[in-house]
Design a protein around this motif. Structure first.
Motif, PDB file in Angstrom:
ATOM      1  N   THR A 239       7.343   1.373  -6.381  1.00  0.00           N
ATOM      2  CA  THR A 239       6.467   1.990  -7.368  1.00  0.00           C
ATOM      3  C   THR A 239       5.028   2.031  -6.854  1.00  0.00           C
ATOM      4  O   THR A 239       4.486   0.999  -6.445  1.00  0.00           O
ATOM      5  N   PRO A 240       4.391   3.204  -6.843  1.00  0.00           N
ATOM      6  CA  PRO A 240       2.988   3.268  -6.396  1.00  0.00           C
ATOM      7  C   PRO A 240       2.100   2.370  -7.256  1.00  0.00           C
ATOM      8  O   PRO A 240       2.298   2.250  -8.469  1.00  0.00           O
ATOM      9  N   GLN A 241       1.111   1.769  -6.634  1.00  0.00           N
ATOM     10  CA  GLN A 241       0.204   0.861  -7.329  1.00  0.00           C
ATOM     11  C   GLN A 241      -1.204   1.445  -7.469  1.00  0.00           C
ATOM     12  O   GLN A 241      -2.112   0.756  -7.905  1.00  0.00           O
ATOM     13  N   THR A 242      -1.363   2.708  -7.074  1.00  0.00           N
ATOM     14  CA  THR A 242      -2.670   3.353  -7.148  1.00  0.00           C
ATOM     15  C   THR A 242      -2.518   4.699  -7.839  1.00  0.00           C
ATOM     16  O   THR A 242      -1.423   5.272  -7.896  1.00  0.00           O
ATOM     17  N   THR A 243      -3.616   5.219  -8.358  1.00  0.00           N
ATOM     18  CA  THR A 243      -3.563   6.495  -9.074  1.00  0.00           C
ATOM     19  C   THR A 243      -3.415   7.688  -8.131  1.00  0.00           C
ATOM     20  O   THR A 243      -2.902   8.734  -8.520  1.00  0.00           O
ATOM     21  N   THR A 244      -3.870   7.532  -6.904  1.00  0.00           N
ATOM     22  CA  THR A 244      -3.679   8.570  -5.891  1.00  0.00           C
ATOM     23  C   THR A 244      -2.982   7.960  -4.686  1.00  0.00           C
ATOM     24  O   THR A 244      -3.126   6.759  -4.403  1.00  0.00           O
ATOM     25  N   VAL A 245      -2.224   8.781  -3.970  1.00  0.00           N
ATOM     26  CA  VAL A 245      -1.462   8.299  -2.817  1.00  0.00           C
ATOM     27  C   VAL A 245      -1.607   9.294  -1.676  1.00  0.00           C
ATOM     28  O   VAL A 245      -1.957  10.463  -1.876  1.00  0.00           O
ATOM     29  N   TRP A 246      -1.321   8.827  -0.486  1.00  0.00           N
ATOM     30  CA  TRP A 246      -1.284   9.713   0.671  1.00  0.00           C
ATOM     31  C   TRP A 246      -0.047  10.597   0.549  1.00  0.00           C
ATOM     32  O   TRP A 246       1.004  10.151   0.107  1.00  0.00           O
ATOM     33  N   TYR A 274       1.352  -4.822   0.487  1.00  0.00           N
ATOM     34  CA  TYR A 274       0.069  -4.486   1.111  1.00  0.00           C
ATOM     35  C   TYR A 274      -0.099  -2.973   1.214  1.00  0.00           C
ATOM     36  O   TYR A 274      -1.183  -2.435   0.965  1.00  0.00           O
ATOM     37  N   LEU A 275       0.969  -2.269   1.561  1.00  0.00           N
ATOM     38  CA  LEU A 275       0.885  -0.821   1.751  1.00  0.00           C
ATOM     39  C   LEU A 275       0.784  -0.073   0.429  1.00  0.00           C
ATOM     40  O   LEU A 275      -0.031   0.855   0.288  1.00  0.00           O
ATOM     41  N   VAL A 276       1.619  -0.449  -0.554  1.00  0.00           N
ATOM     42  CA  VAL A 276       1.584   0.293  -1.820  1.00  0.00           C
ATOM     43  C   VAL A 276       0.269   0.064  -2.558  1.00  0.00           C
ATOM     44  O   VAL A 276      -0.186   0.928  -3.315  1.00  0.00           O
ATOM     45  N   GLU A 277      -0.348  -1.092  -2.336  1.00  0.00           N
ATOM     46  CA  GLU A 277      -1.639  -1.345  -2.972  1.00  0.00           C
ATOM     47  C   GLU A 277      -2.763  -0.552  -2.320  1.00  0.00           C
ATOM     48  O   GLU A 277      -3.885  -0.527  -2.831  1.00  0.00           O
ATOM     49  N   ARG A 278      -2.468   0.105  -1.198  1.00  0.00           N
ATOM     50  CA  ARG A 278      -3.477   0.904  -0.494  1.00  0.00           C
ATOM     51  C   ARG A 278      -3.109   2.382  -0.459  1.00  0.00           C
ATOM     52  O   ARG A 278      -3.559   3.125   0.398  1.00  0.00           O
ATOM     53  N   GLY A 279      -2.267   2.779  -1.406  1.00  0.00           N
ATOM     54  CA  GLY A 279      -2.033   4.200  -1.607  1.00  0.00           C
ATOM     55  C   GLY A 279      -0.891   4.801  -0.822  1.00  0.00           C
ATOM     56  O   GLY A 279      -0.801   6.037  -0.742  1.00  0.00           O
ATOM     57  N   HIS A 280       0.001   4.002  -0.257  1.00  0.00           N
ATOM     58  CA  HIS A 280       1.136   4.548   0.480  1.00  0.00           C
ATOM     59  C   HIS A 280       2.396   4.483  -0.387  1.00  0.00           C
ATOM     60  O   HIS A 280       2.655   3.468  -1.045  1.00  0.00           O
ATOM     61  N   ARG A 558      -5.448  -2.554  10.847  1.00  0.00           N
ATOM     62  CA  ARG A 558      -5.549  -1.591  11.945  1.00  0.00           C
ATOM     63  C   ARG A 558      -4.434  -0.549  11.837  1.00  0.00           C
ATOM     64  O   ARG A 558      -4.689   0.663  11.987  1.00  0.00           O
ATOM     65  N   TRP A 559      -3.204  -1.007  11.577  1.00  0.00           N
ATOM     66  CA  TRP A 559      -2.102  -0.058  11.446  1.00  0.00           C
ATOM     67  C   TRP A 559      -2.265   0.824  10.211  1.00  0.00           C
ATOM     68  O   TRP A 559      -2.030   2.032  10.259  1.00  0.00           O
ATOM     69  N   GLN A 560      -2.705   0.248   9.098  1.00  0.00           N
ATOM     70  CA  GLN A 560      -2.865   1.022   7.867  1.00  0.00           C
ATOM     71  C   GLN A 560      -3.938   2.103   8.039  1.00  0.00           C
ATOM     72  O   GLN A 560      -3.770   3.234   7.568  1.00  0.00           O
ATOM     73  N   HIS A 561      -4.991   1.784   8.749  1.00  0.00           N
ATOM     74  CA  HIS A 561      -6.021   2.794   9.021  1.00  0.00           C
ATOM     75  C   HIS A 561      -5.481   3.891   9.936  1.00  0.00           C
ATOM     76  O   HIS A 561      -5.853   5.062   9.804  1.00  0.00           O
ATOM     77  N   TRP A 562      -4.606   3.514  10.857  1.00  0.00           N
ATOM     78  CA  TRP A 562      -3.967   4.505  11.729  1.00  0.00           C
ATOM     79  C   TRP A 562      -3.098   5.453  10.914  1.00  0.00           C
ATOM     80  O   TRP A 562      -3.102   6.670  11.135  1.00  0.00           O
ATOM     81  N   LEU A 563      -2.335   4.912   9.959  1.00  0.00           N
ATOM     82  CA  LEU A 563      -1.535   5.759   9.075  1.00  0.00           C
ATOM     83  C   LEU A 563      -2.432   6.707   8.279  1.00  0.00           C
ATOM     84  O   LEU A 563      -2.119   7.895   8.114  1.00  0.00           O
TER      85      LEU A 563
END
Length: 593
Positions: A239-246, A274-280, A558-563
């Motif tokens: 489940t996405p944890q942010t209002t907008t996603v990539w 960690y990823l879903v909390e950052r919009g993935h 570093r990986w999340q910024h690369w994504l």
């Protein structure tokens, strides 16, 4: 050939005779297979004939190497002769404090005082002697050298003074402080462990030790739904944890050797969270734990019903034109094969691929290669054929030997001699949650990838045609770990030789599992990182290591910024349709024993 053809067409006698010969050959092969299976079951770990051949190869090579013998005698004389007469306190000064990260068995300060420093130093000299004796000997095949060196290390570890209560100052101090109660408590733990061994568990995989980490209650609790299921996988959409996603979702393919939730452990160290909390938007493959009836499932089934089905379902459910994909260990190897097949057919929906501790060239497979030789495979293959699968406890014992110092001797000293309880962690609980491997799939993995190295050499076929990693031109992120015994980082780095794509290579501290589970805030973490541009010249791993900049902290950001850099503009997040959810995460397959 003409005579055989005439006999086959015109006379029943030779036809029957030939059929009898074929039947006899089949029966002989079947008998041999049963014999290999019985032997493999009895021996269990390193096959005895293979080890005997390795020792014979080493002994014959040593016998015709007088220079090596003289060097070893000189090392022995320098190490032991000056120490032997000096047996009184003060005759040998207290040695400098050891590097405890090298061998934690001797971390107690008492090992630096007489007479324990003599025992410790003599043990280290013995280790060094046998390491030099079993390596660098001309004439020994690399595989045999690896096996002999490994066996010598197992024997020296067994003879460590830290394993003997009357030679271990830490145990003696505990005995004096508790009046011997540490031995009583250690004896109780030993009896409990023996009961679980009889039940089919090893002390390391004991559910009693990991009961505090239940799947779906303490670990694997990131909210999500199972949105697809077939006979081999469940596909989880978190489940996405942010209002907008990539806009490009991420599909993660874990290894089938252990269960997927190593990437979704406790909330503080869950890579998925960690990823879903950052919009993935994250999708996860959860492999079914196979039983004997799955014996004929092969690598092609895992590719078709695992990777290709999952990619199709993620694209269909998300509506995205392209997706990110990441694979861990053998899951990463299978993802690389899938990416090569999709690129070959010019039909790839992948935008990037990420490989966590995943080998694509198996010419140097690390210590796992000890168990992978043609002699070893004969017994293991027959054993799996007889059982229909490789049991998780059998595989766990093999991995336990690779880390015997920490997983056997250090644990035995702490629990049986000191009587102290090892507090289980979520990673220990995941490690104890073993799985089975189908006969055909595991046999093909060992034969095609490890022994024939078919993927790296252009001999691996998907849907009847060879695949090549040179066809993969996607931006690629590769993670290696410094102390990886399963996928050595230099072996992982060999992807640079097979692909001219843009490769961002990251080397992190830690081992095969702990190096990947490297959440922000974890103390002592560091990594090296650099990107080789598309079609740039090759840089060998040692030169890369010397040039790559060291960064402190977790590599996850570093990986999340690369994504992020390889994704489009963010869009509004949307919940998956209610009817698409088969059940809540973590699903049903991960709970199957």
């Amino acid at each position: 050939m003409t005579q055989t053809a005439v006999q086959s067409k015109g006379r029943d006698g030779p036809v029957k005779e030939r059929s009898a010969e074929v039947s006899l050959d089949a029966a002989a092969a079947l008998l041999d297979r049963y014999a290999h299976a019985l032997f493999g079951r009895a021996v269990g770990r390193l096959p005895a004939p293979a080890l005997q051949l390795a020792w014979l190869d080493w002994a014959l090579s040593m016998a015709r190497s007088p220079g090596k013998q003289c060097a070893l005698w000189h090392q022995w004389a320098q190490a032991f002769l000056p120490v032997m007469p000096q047996t009184e306190p003060g005759s040998v000064g207290d040695t400098a404090e050891l590097d405890h990260s090298v061998d934690p068995r001797f971390a107690d300060p008492a090992w630096g005082r007489w007479p324990f420093n003599l025992l410790r130093d003599a043990f280290f000299e013995m280790e060094s002697f046998w390491k030099n004796a079993t390596t660098g000997l001309q004439g020994v095949t690399p595989h045999h050298e690896h096996m002999v060196s490994f066996a010598a290390r197992q024997w020296t570890d067994m003879l460590s003074p830290s394993n003997c209560w009357w030679l271990n100052p830490e145990v003696l101090r505990e005995m004096m402080g508790t009046g011997g109660r540490n031995f009583i408590e250690g004896g109780r733990r030993w009896l409990d462990d023996q009961q679980e061994v009889l039940a089919g568990y090893s002390p390391r995989t004991s559910p009693r030790r990991c009961i505090a980490h239940c799947v779906g209650q303490h670990v694997a609790i990131t909210p999500g739904k199972v949105v697809y299921r077939n006979e081999l996988i469940e596909l989880i959409r978190y489940t996405p944890q942010t209002t907008t996603v990539w806009p490009e979702p991420l599909l993660i393919v874990p290894s089938w050797i252990l269960k997927y939730y190593i990437l979704d452990l406790s909330p503080h160290n869950s890579l998925v969270r960690y990823l879903v909390e950052r919009g993935h938007t994250v999708y996860m493959v959860s492999w079914k734990n196979p039983r004997e009836d799955a014996r004929d499932l092969g690598l092609d089934d895992y590719l078709e019903r695992g990777i290709f089905d999952a990619v199709t379902q993620v694209c269909r459910a998300s509506g995205a034109a392209s997706i990110h994909a990441a694979g861990y260990c053998l899951g990463g190897t299978l993802l690389a094969i899938a990416a090569a097949a999709l690129a070959r057919d010019s039909a790839t929906p992948l935008r990037t691929i990420t490989l966590f501790a995943a080998q694509t060239d198996f010419s140097e497979p690390g210590e796992l290669g000890l168990y992978v030789g043609w002699n070893e495979l004969a017994d293991l293959d027959a054993l799996m054929w007889d059982q229909g699968c490789l049991e998780g406890t059998q595989m766990a014992r093999a991995f336990q030997l690779l880390h015997s110092r920490d997983l056997i001797w250090s644990r035995m000293m702490r629990e049986y001699l000191l009587g102290k309880h090892t507090v289980p962690t979520d990673l220990m609980a995941w490690n104890a949650d073993t799985t089975r491997l189908p006969y055909r799939m595991h046999s093909e993995t060992l034969r095609e990838l490890y022994l024939r190295n078919a993927l790296a050499e252009g001999g691996y076929y998907v849907r009847g045609r060879a695949v090549a990693l040179a066809d993969v031109r996607l931006p690629t992120f590769v993670v290696g770990t410094e102390r990886d015994h399963v996928s050595p980082w230099r072996s992982v780095y060999k992807l640079h030789l097979m692909s001219n794509a843009e490769i961002s290579f990251l080397l992190t501290s830690g081992g095969h599992n702990a190096g990947i589970i490297s959440e922000p805030g974890h103390p002592g973490r560091r990594y090296r990182f650099s990107t080789r541009r598309k079609n740039a010249p090759y840089l060998d791993p040692d030169e890369w290591y010397a040039q790559a900049v060291v960064h402190e902290g977790s590599w996850w950001p570093r990986w999340q910024h690369w994504l992020m850099a390889h994704s489009g503009e963010k869009i509004a997040s949307g919940a998956a349709p209610v009817e698409s959810g088969l059940c809540d995460a973590p699903g049903t397959y991960v709970l199957e024993p």
